[in-house]
Design a protein around this motif. Structure first.
Motif, short mmCIF file in Angstrom:
data_model
loop_
_atom_site.label_atom_id
_atom_site.label_comp_id
_atom_site.label_asym_id
_atom_site.label_seq_id
_atom_site.Cartn_x
_atom_site.Cartn_y
_atom_site.Cartn_z
N UNK A 1 0.84 -1.21 0.00
CA UNK A 1 0.00 0.00 0.00
C UNK A 1 0.86 1.25 0.00
N UNK A 2 1.91 1.22 0.81
CA UNK A 2 2.82 2.37 0.90
C UNK A 2 3.49 2.61 -0.45
N UNK A 3 3.96 1.54 -1.08
CA UNK A 3 4.62 1.67 -2.38
C UNK A 3 3.66 2.25 -3.42
N UNK A 4 2.41 1.81 -3.36
CA UNK A 4 1.41 2.28 -4.32
C UNK A 4 1.05 3.75 -4.12
N UNK A 5 1.41 4.31 -2.96
CA UNK A 5 1.15 5.73 -2.70
C UNK A 5 2.18 6.64 -3.35
N UNK A 6 3.24 6.07 -3.90
CA UNK A 6 4.31 6.87 -4.50
C UNK A 6 4.59 6.42 -5.94
N UNK A 7 5.33 7.26 -6.66
CA UNK A 7 5.81 6.89 -8.00
C UNK A 7 7.31 6.63 -7.98
N UNK A 8 7.89 6.63 -6.80
CA UNK A 8 9.34 6.52 -6.68
C UNK A 8 9.84 5.11 -6.94
N UNK A 9 11.12 5.01 -7.27
CA UNK A 9 11.74 3.70 -7.38
C UNK A 9 11.83 3.07 -5.98
N UNK A 10 11.80 1.75 -5.95
CA UNK A 10 11.83 1.00 -4.71
C UNK A 10 12.99 0.01 -4.76
N UNK A 11 13.71 -0.10 -3.64
CA UNK A 11 14.79 -1.08 -3.54
C UNK A 11 14.58 -1.92 -2.28
N UNK B 1 9.86 -0.52 -11.46
CA UNK B 1 10.08 0.39 -10.33
C UNK B 1 10.94 -0.22 -9.23
N UNK B 2 11.08 -1.53 -9.24
CA UNK B 2 11.62 -2.19 -8.05
C UNK B 2 12.88 -2.99 -8.38
N UNK B 3 13.83 -2.97 -7.46
CA UNK B 3 15.07 -3.74 -7.60
C UNK B 3 15.45 -4.27 -6.22
N UNK B 4 16.55 -5.01 -6.14
CA UNK B 4 16.93 -5.59 -4.86
C UNK B 4 18.44 -5.58 -4.67
N UNK B 5 18.83 -5.63 -3.40
CA UNK B 5 20.24 -5.71 -3.02
C UNK B 5 20.38 -6.66 -1.84
N UNK B 6 21.49 -7.36 -1.79
CA UNK B 6 21.81 -8.18 -0.63
C UNK B 6 23.13 -7.72 -0.04
N UNK B 7 23.09 -7.20 1.18
CA UNK B 7 24.29 -6.66 1.82
C UNK B 7 24.98 -7.65 2.75
N UNK B 8 24.29 -8.73 3.07
CA UNK B 8 24.87 -9.64 4.06
C UNK B 8 25.10 -8.91 5.38
#
Length: 242
Positions: free
Chosen positions: A140-150, A193-200
């Motif tokens: 819901x929060x993501x849908x409230x914005x047009x920003x990229x998400x990580x 809009x969405x990507x991912x990272x793994x920092x360990x």
């Protein structure tokens, strides 16, 4: 016979009006900026003061002077993200998830922080069924914005002891992927809009020196990327792809 005055001998008495007009314009700009914002931190106010001083005096000794236009953009950006943070907090409170989802404000954007234990069992990357309400609220929060998400996976510094994952890096990445997959497949979040990272273990928010701190570092962060950073990254990517 009186000598006729040469044109060069004439004295202008209205020359001061140019300087006066410039000064009034700068002052007007200053007060419009003050009126247009309800709050501004001391650092931004200092930069604004320095910019005005530079405009009035031309003092080049002032370090890192920003233009008034740049400062206006920075102030508007800060106000916008303060409003967004307040809106996200409202959604979290409305869904009674203030203990599960924490908000951090960083230069790169707004971070929704969720403890590992809420979403996953220890050493696993499968989302727990009881945590779906948390993920639905994040959607819901993501849908409230047009920003990229990580989506960012993080662990503590205790070496993993699992046949499924050779390192904390792999576990954190797989957890972030599980979040992204759920948001795309179940909540129809645009994959662009969405990507991912793994920092360990390499992105702690507190030192890994106590059990309590280690628990804080075992988390998934959902970053709502600040717009200017998003546009800059897209521009750089477009240049690299040419």
């Amino acid at each position: 016979m009186a000598r006729k005055k040469k044109k060069d001998d004439e004295i202008r008495t209205d020359g001061w009006m140019d300087t006066f007009a410039d000064t009034m314009t700068l002052l007007l700009t200053f007060f419009i900026l003050l009126y247009s914002i309800s709050a501004v931190d001391s650092e931004k106010l200092k930069k604004l003061s320095e910019a005005l001083q530079y405009s009035l005096t031309g003092d080049s000794s002032i370090e890192e002077v920003q233009s008034i236009d740049d400062l206006k953009v920075e102030i508007e950006k800060g106000t916008k993200y303060e409003d967004l943070a307040a809106k996200l907090n409202e959604i979290i409170e409305k869904n009674s998830l203030t203990d599960e989802i924490k908000i951090r404000e960083e230069e790169r954007g707004i971070v929704l922080q969720v403890d590992e234990s809420i979403l996953f069992d220890s050493g696993k990357a499968e989302i727990k069924s009881e945590s779906i309400n948390v993920l639905d609220t994040i959607a819901k929060i993501i849908q409230e914005t047009d920003n990229e998400i990580v989506a960012e996976g993080n662990t503590d510094n205790v070496p993993i002891n699992s046949s499924a994952y050779r390192s904390n890096w792999e576990l954190s990445t797989e957890r972030a992927l599980s979040i992204v997959r759920y948001l795309i497949e179940n909540k129809n979040i645009n994959p662009n809009r969405i990507s991912l990272k793994g920092y360990g273990e390499f992105n702690p928010i507190v030192p890994n020196d106590t059990p309590e701190n280690k628990a804080k570092n075992r988390r998934v962060d959902i970053l709502v990327v600040e717009e200017r950073e998003s546009k800059t990254e897209n521009k750089n990517n477009n240049v690299e792809n040419k």
